[in-house]
Design an enzyme around this catalytic site. Structure first.
Site, PDB file in Angstrom:
ATOM      1  N   GLY A  86       0.809  -1.222   0.000  1.00 23.90           N
ATOM      2  CA  GLY A  86       0.000   0.000   0.000  1.00 23.90           C
ATOM      3  C   GLY A  86       0.834   1.260   0.000  1.00 23.90           C
ATOM      4  N   ARG A  87       2.074   1.111   0.419  1.00 25.24           N
ATOM      5  CA  ARG A  87       2.950   2.291   0.370  1.00 25.24           C
ATOM      6  C   ARG A  87       4.370   1.871   0.028  1.00 25.24           C
ATOM      7  NH1 ARG A  87       4.890   3.918   6.256  1.00 25.24           N
ATOM      8  NH2 ARG A  87       4.643   1.914   7.255  1.00 25.24           N
ATOM      9  N   ASP A 119      -2.173   7.059   2.693  1.00 24.32           N
ATOM     10  CA  ASP A 119      -1.634   8.047   1.751  1.00 24.32           C
ATOM     11  C   ASP A 119      -0.438   7.519   0.963  1.00 24.32           C
ATOM     12  OD1 ASP A 119       0.269   7.935   3.713  1.00 24.32           O
ATOM     13  OD2 ASP A 119       0.100  10.028   4.331  1.00 24.32           O
ATOM     14  N   GLY A 120      -0.012   6.293   1.275  1.00 31.42           N
ATOM     15  CA  GLY A 120       1.128   5.714   0.551  1.00 31.42           C
ATOM     16  C   GLY A 120       2.467   6.286   0.969  1.00 31.42           C
ATOM     17  N   ARG A 170      14.779  -0.326   0.760  1.00 31.05           N
ATOM     18  CA  ARG A 170      15.262  -1.491   1.484  1.00 31.05           C
ATOM     19  C   ARG A 170      15.564  -2.632   0.525  1.00 31.05           C
ATOM     20  NH1 ARG A 170       9.918  -3.423   4.854  1.00 31.05           N
ATOM     21  NH2 ARG A 170       8.637  -3.947   3.060  1.00 31.05           N
ATOM     22  N   ASP A 246       1.522 -11.055   7.329  1.00 31.66           N
ATOM     23  CA  ASP A 246       2.047 -10.283   6.194  1.00 31.66           C
ATOM     24  C   ASP A 246       3.410  -9.682   6.508  1.00 31.66           C
ATOM     25  OD1 ASP A 246       0.170  -8.827   7.951  1.00 31.66           O
ATOM     26  OD2 ASP A 246       0.858  -7.061   6.860  1.00 31.66           O
ATOM     27  N   ASN A 247       3.849  -9.810   7.752  1.00 30.20           N
ATOM     28  CA  ASN A 247       5.164  -9.291   8.118  1.00 30.20           C
ATOM     29  C   ASN A 247       6.132 -10.420   8.437  1.00 30.20           C
ATOM     30  OD1 ASN A 247       4.248  -6.684   7.799  1.00 30.20           O
ATOM     31  ND2 ASN A 247       3.733  -6.423   9.964  1.00 30.20           N
ATOM     32  N   ASP A 256       9.885  -5.529   7.983  1.00 33.82           N
ATOM     33  CA  ASP A 256       8.885  -4.567   8.460  1.00 33.82           C
ATOM     34  C   ASP A 256       9.116  -4.126   9.895  1.00 33.82           C
ATOM     35  OD1 ASP A 256       7.673  -4.114   6.127  1.00 33.82           O
ATOM     36  OD2 ASP A 256       5.773  -5.061   6.591  1.00 33.82           O
TER      37      ASP A 256
END
Ligand code: AMP
Ligand code: MG
Length: 474
Positions: A86-87, A119-120, A170, A246-247, A256
């Site tokens: 998402g970002r 907002d990304g 990263r 998801d992490n 993350d």
């Protein structure tokens, strides 16, 4: 500049192509020159205008075609069928000078089709935190994503207040998560699952390519990699803070860095993250949560293991169950090393747990206590019962023929002097938000030489300086 994008060779439903989000004045805050060279990239080009524009997600050179990847995930136990980058966006991948594959991902580079209401973007504070902690973890020898660069966007982002915006670049061997598998499993997309598993096997466990039982062996390899990883975290007092599926990577790299933190005073039920109200991701809960996450991965792999669900469960379950023993074995080896011990004796469990009990009872600092333990005159706050425990421990060392000075040499190689302490990180962020990056540079230099004595940085926080909560800052 040319970057392959192998993930983009997967079917279109795996990702979305992303256009740049132009910025008027992105500015390089820090480039990890050594890492750039290891990746076979030209640090001078990266620090130049085209390089900075790319690292900011503002403009991409021909030959770089970024994507945002799709994934799902259990967040604090709740399944969310569509998360995705998402970002973040995947710039592409390459092979480093040691022949290892890597991907470069930007975080905070602008909205994607997966942004939902976000907002990304990313704020400077969390970007600097991830830079410091990921590079510290690498220097401590923990598998982790690395940080290639931090760039200021020149714009502000709305968080609790308006904050300066930044983008983190990263590097990971891949960004494939347990949640990536869950995305396809939730859609009953068996073809997608198989393609993802084959991709992950080629990338991370190439010895398994073509092997008959490769999906089960893949799961086995992930279980092993995660058992080893979590043992490393625990041995250093590291708390990830958001171990959502998801992490969690299938490579076994830490990913993350959000509200993560290192323990100050030893307390197994310690939680820092302000959003972790139930203590799901508390320090001592991390091995259990890792296994819970791996159970979710196992579920996704069932159709690849056997068409008959019960038969698939029967094959996956023992591999999952092996996590516990592998973790305990790995954690035990590390704890022995932290105490300077090389052999394993039945009474060692007691010796170790009594030591940890002493630390807990005295609210003693975890990192400092292990570092000081081997000193001829250890400088501790009062530890009740320490003298008696120390006599037992020294007798145990003597049983291995190890003299205290020799133990000290060994222990100083595994018990760091410097970790990125929370109160230090917060001071760095406060200064950086005012435009002063001196403290960031100084802390980065300290945490990337973690085993060297460093009187300025190894001291634990005073009680008044202790940070009690960390924030995701997304
Ligand atoms: P995290 O908790 O950082 O692992 O993020 C969980 C999910 O939220 C991922 O899908 C992220 O891409 C998404 N996300 C987090 N922060 C933002 C943001 N500011 N804008 C858009 N998506 C975000
Ligand atoms: Mg995440």
């Amino acid at each position: 500049m040319q970057l392959a994008n192998n993930y983009a060779t997967l079917p279109p439903r795996f990702f979305a192509r992303i256009d740049p989000s132009a910025l008027s004045a992105p500015r390089l805050l820090k480039l990890n020159d050594g890492l750039a060279r290891d990746l076979g990239l030209d640090p001078d080009w990266l620090a130049g205008p085209e390089g900075v524009a790319m690292l900011a997600g503002s403009a991409f050179p021909a030959g770089v075609t970024p994507i945002a990847t799709a994934y799902a995930g259990h967040q604090f136990g709740q399944f969310v069928p569509v998360l995705g980058d998402g970002r973040a966006l995947l710039l592409g991948d390459g092979v480093d000078v040691h022949g290892r594959p890597y991907e470069i991902q930007l975080k905070g580079s602008g909205p994607t089709p997966f942004s939902r209401r976000g907002d990304g973007r990313a704020a400077l504070g969390p970007v600097l935190r991830e830079y410091l902690v990921s590079e510290a973890m690498a220097a401590l020898g923990v598998p982790t994503t690395r940080t290639l660069a931090a760039v200021a966007t020149g714009e502000t982002v709305a968080r609790d207040t308006l904050k300066p915006g930044a983008v983190l670049a990263r590097v990971a061997s891949s960004h494939i998560r347990v949640g990536s598998f869950q995305y396809f499993a939730a859609r009953k997309d068996e073809e997608g699952l198989r393609a993802l598993a084959d991709f992950a096997i080629v990338r991370h466990y190439p010895d398994l390519v073509g092997q008959q039982d490769r999906y089960l062996a893949f799961f086995d390899a992930v279980v092993s990699a995660q058992a080893a990883l979590i043992a490393r975290w625990m041995s250093l007092g590291f708390i990830h803070g958001v171990m959502n599926t998801d992490n969690m990577t299938v490579s076994g790299e830490t990913i993350d860095y959000g509200p993560c933190a290192f323990l100050d005073e030893y307390n197994p039920s310690k939680v820092f993250s302000s959003i972790d109200r139930g203590g799901r991701y508390a320090y001592a809960n991390q091995p259990h949560i890792a296994m819970w996450n791996l159970a979710r991965l196992a579920e996704t792999l069932m159709p690849l293991i056997d068409a008959d669900p019960q038969a698939a469960v029967n094959r996956l379950e023992p591999v999952l169950m092996a996590f516990r023993e592998r973790y305990e074995q790995a954690a035990d080896v590390l704890m022995h090393r932290k105490l300077g011990l090389e052999t394993d004796e039945p009474d060692d469990r007691r010796l170790i747990s009594d030591w940890l009990d002493l630390l807990q009872a005295a609210s003693a600092d975890f990192t400092w206590s292990f570092r000081r333990l081997a000193d001829p005159e250890p400088d501790f706050p009062e530890l009740d019962g320490f003298a008696a425990w120390r006599a037992r421990w020294q007798a145990r060392l003597a049983s291995e023929g190890c003299a205290p000075p020799d133990a000290r040499v060994k222990m100083r190689r595994v018990n760091p002097a410097v970790i990125p302490r929370n109160h230090r990180i917060e001071a760095v962020i406060e200064a950086a938000e005012k435009g002063d990056f001196g403290p960031f540079e100084a802390l980065l230099a300290a945490v990337t030489a973690p085993f060297a004595d460093n009187p300025d940085y190894e001291r634990p926080p005073l009680v008044a300086e202790r940070v009690r909560a960390t924030f995701c800052g997304t």
